[in-house]
Design a protein around this motif. Structure first.
Motif, PDB file in Angstrom:
ATOM      1  N   THR A  14       0.849  -1.183   0.000  1.00 30.29           N
ATOM      2  CA  THR A  14       0.000   0.000   0.000  1.00 30.29           C
ATOM      3  C   THR A  14       0.890   1.239   0.000  1.00 30.29           C
ATOM      4  OG1 THR A  14      -1.858  -1.100   1.074  1.00 30.29           O
ATOM      5  CG2 THR A  14      -1.711   1.270   1.369  1.00 30.29           C
ATOM      6  N   LEU A  15       0.429   2.306  -0.626  1.00 30.21           N
ATOM      7  CA  LEU A  15       1.243   3.519  -0.779  1.00 30.21           C
ATOM      8  C   LEU A  15       0.431   4.760  -0.426  1.00 30.21           C
ATOM      9  CD1 LEU A  15       3.781   5.047  -1.997  1.00 30.21           C
ATOM     10  CD2 LEU A  15       2.482   5.089  -4.147  1.00 30.21           C
ATOM     11  N   LEU A  16       1.072   5.670   0.302  1.00 31.98           N
ATOM     12  CA  LEU A  16       0.507   7.005   0.507  1.00 31.98           C
ATOM     13  C   LEU A  16       1.647   8.013   0.520  1.00 31.98           C
ATOM     14  CD1 LEU A  16      -1.802   8.977   1.057  1.00 31.98           C
ATOM     15  CD2 LEU A  16      -1.524   8.498   3.502  1.00 31.98           C
ATOM     16  N   THR A  17       1.575   8.997  -0.381  1.00 33.03           N
ATOM     17  CA  THR A  17       2.574  10.062  -0.413  1.00 33.03           C
ATOM     18  C   THR A  17       1.901  11.419  -0.293  1.00 33.03           C
ATOM     19  OG1 THR A  17       2.533  10.278  -2.828  1.00 33.03           O
ATOM     20  CG2 THR A  17       4.090   8.694  -1.888  1.00 33.03           C
ATOM     21  N   PHE A  18       2.624  12.348   0.330  1.00 32.65           N
ATOM     22  CA  PHE A  18       2.198  13.734   0.429  1.00 32.65           C
ATOM     23  C   PHE A  18       3.232  14.593  -0.283  1.00 32.65           C
ATOM     24  CE2 PHE A  18      -0.053  11.774   3.842  1.00 32.65           C
ATOM     25  CZ  PHE A  18      -1.121  12.585   4.192  1.00 32.65           C
ATOM     26  N   THR A  19       2.794  15.426  -1.222  1.00 32.79           N
ATOM     27  CA  THR A  19       3.674  16.394  -1.861  1.00 32.79           C
ATOM     28  C   THR A  19       3.007  17.764  -1.801  1.00 32.79           C
ATOM     29  OG1 THR A  19       2.731  15.892  -4.043  1.00 32.79           O
ATOM     30  CG2 THR A  19       4.736  14.701  -3.403  1.00 32.79           C
ATOM     31  N   GLN A  20       3.782  18.812  -2.084  1.00 34.83           N
ATOM     32  CA  GLN A  20       3.266  20.177  -2.024  1.00 34.83           C
ATOM     33  C   GLN A  20       3.397  20.813  -3.401  1.00 34.83           C
ATOM     34  OE1 GLN A  20       4.886  22.375   1.378  1.00 34.83           O
ATOM     35  NE2 GLN A  20       5.126  20.451   2.489  1.00 34.83           N
ATOM     36  N   PRO A  21       2.323  20.810  -4.171  1.00 34.82           N
ATOM     37  CA  PRO A  21       2.402  21.297  -5.548  1.00 34.82           C
ATOM     38  C   PRO A  21       2.557  22.802  -5.666  1.00 34.82           C
ATOM     39  CG  PRO A  21       0.146  20.715  -5.001  1.00 34.82           C
ATOM     40  CD  PRO A  21       0.982  20.285  -3.832  1.00 34.82           C
ATOM     41  N   THR A  22       2.161  23.533  -4.644  1.00 39.10           N
ATOM     42  CA  THR A  22       2.236  24.994  -4.711  1.00 39.10           C
ATOM     43  C   THR A  22       2.778  25.537  -3.400  1.00 39.10           C
ATOM     44  OG1 THR A  22      -0.045  25.246  -3.903  1.00 39.10           O
ATOM     45  CG2 THR A  22       0.271  25.132  -6.292  1.00 39.10           C
ATOM     46  N   GLY A  23       3.246  26.772  -3.450  1.00 39.78           N
ATOM     47  CA  GLY A  23       3.712  27.448  -2.242  1.00 39.78           C
ATOM     48  C   GLY A  23       5.091  26.995  -1.813  1.00 39.78           C
ATOM     49  N   PRO A  24       5.684  27.708  -0.847  1.00 41.95           N
ATOM     50  CA  PRO A  24       7.015  27.328  -0.362  1.00 41.95           C
ATOM     51  C   PRO A  24       6.958  26.012   0.409  1.00 41.95           C
ATOM     52  CG  PRO A  24       6.072  29.060   1.014  1.00 41.95           C
ATOM     53  CD  PRO A  24       5.149  28.890  -0.153  1.00 41.95           C
ATOM     54  N   PRO A  25       7.986  25.177   0.291  1.00 38.83           N
ATOM     55  CA  PRO A  25       7.993  23.909   1.038  1.00 38.83           C
ATOM     56  C   PRO A  25       7.877  24.150   2.538  1.00 38.83           C
ATOM     57  CG  PRO A  25       9.736  23.949  -0.608  1.00 38.83           C
ATOM     58  CD  PRO A  25       9.184  25.336  -0.538  1.00 38.83           C
ATOM     59  N   THR A  26       6.961  23.455   3.160  1.00 39.06           N
ATOM     60  CA  THR A  26       6.715  23.614   4.589  1.00 39.06           C
ATOM     61  C   THR A  26       6.773  22.254   5.262  1.00 39.06           C
ATOM     62  OG1 THR A  26       5.269  25.504   4.158  1.00 39.06           O
ATOM     63  CG2 THR A  26       5.080  24.447   6.319  1.00 39.06           C
ATOM     64  N   HIS A  27       7.562  22.163   6.320  1.00 39.98           N
ATOM     65  CA  HIS A  27       7.702  20.896   7.048  1.00 39.98           C
ATOM     66  C   HIS A  27       6.794  20.912   8.278  1.00 39.98           C
ATOM     67  CE1 HIS A  27       9.418  17.904   9.813  1.00 39.98           C
ATOM     68  NE2 HIS A  27       9.845  17.286   8.725  1.00 39.98           N
ATOM     69  N   ILE A  28       5.786  20.061   8.257  1.00 37.36           N
ATOM     70  CA  ILE A  28       4.923  19.876   9.420  1.00 37.36           C
ATOM     71  C   ILE A  28       5.347  18.577  10.091  1.00 37.36           C
ATOM     72  CG2 ILE A  28       2.551  19.509  10.208  1.00 37.36           C
ATOM     73  CD1 ILE A  28       1.616  21.122   7.796  1.00 37.36           C
TER      74      ILE A  28
END
Length: 203
Positions: free
Chosen positions: A50-64
């Protein structure tokens, strides 16, 4: 393969979810920790995980921080479907450019992955002794999604060279072949062991 936009703490993410086997590959910070989403995707495709990825297509990279990644629908679905999670992260510790920290609550599974990395990606040093892993990288907090599946999970903190062969921001992220091969072997063995034990047994 299902893609969905979610917002966490005001940050927009694009999630990609594919339901497969009982082992889950998770990349919570694909938009920040380069190569982790690509590595998770490649290993999942090879193993049927099983796979789940989170990416940020817009805005400055933010690490939560992982412990604050709220239970959005894709993450809730992922955790409900999988039995054991392998969460891929990146570290940039200059004192340990070849060290892969192997944390998380499932220590037997951690040792399986460390052994596979030692055999198939000898350029890197997997470290499983929790007392020697920097506290922020141990992945033991109960609110961390890696520990919220039935059998817990393994948190891999990978240096840059273990997660991408193209570290420049403008280049596509291509995971190193030897690391892909090592994690593929490790995930397959973990999957086999999960299928060999009953629900009442410990991994």
């Amino acid at each position: 393969m299902h893609t969905e936009r979610v917002t966490i703490e005001g940050v927009d993410f694009e999630t990609t979810l594919h339901l497969g086997g009982p082992v889950g590959l998770l990349a919570l910070h694909g938009g920040v920790e380069g190569g982790t989403a690509e590595l998770a995707s490649t290993v999942a495709a090879r193993t049927g995980a099983t796979l789940l990825t989170f990416t940020q297509p817009t805005g400055p990279p933010t690490h939560i921080p992982s412990t604050r990644m709220s239970p959005c629908t894709p993450l809730t679905t992922f955790l409900a479907h999988t039995t054991l999670t392998i969460s891929l992260h990146g570290h940039n510790r200059r004192s340990a450019p070849r060290t892969i920290y192997v944390g998380g609550s499932n220590r037997p599974a951690a040792r399986v992955l460390a052994t596979a990395l030692s055999h198939r990606a000898p350029a890197f040093v997997p470290l499983t002794t929790l007392s020697e892993i920097p506290n922020p990288l141990r992945g033991l907090h109960p609110d961390n999604p890696v520990n919220q599946t039935r059998d817990g999970g393994v948190q891999l903190e990978l240096p840059v060279q273990a997660r991408t062969t193209h570290p420049a921001p403008t280049d596509p992220e291509v995971p190193p072949t030897e690391v892909v091969d090592a994690l593929t072997a490790g995930v397959r063995l973990i999957t086999e062991r999960l299928s060999a034990v009953s629900e009442s047994d410990e991994f």
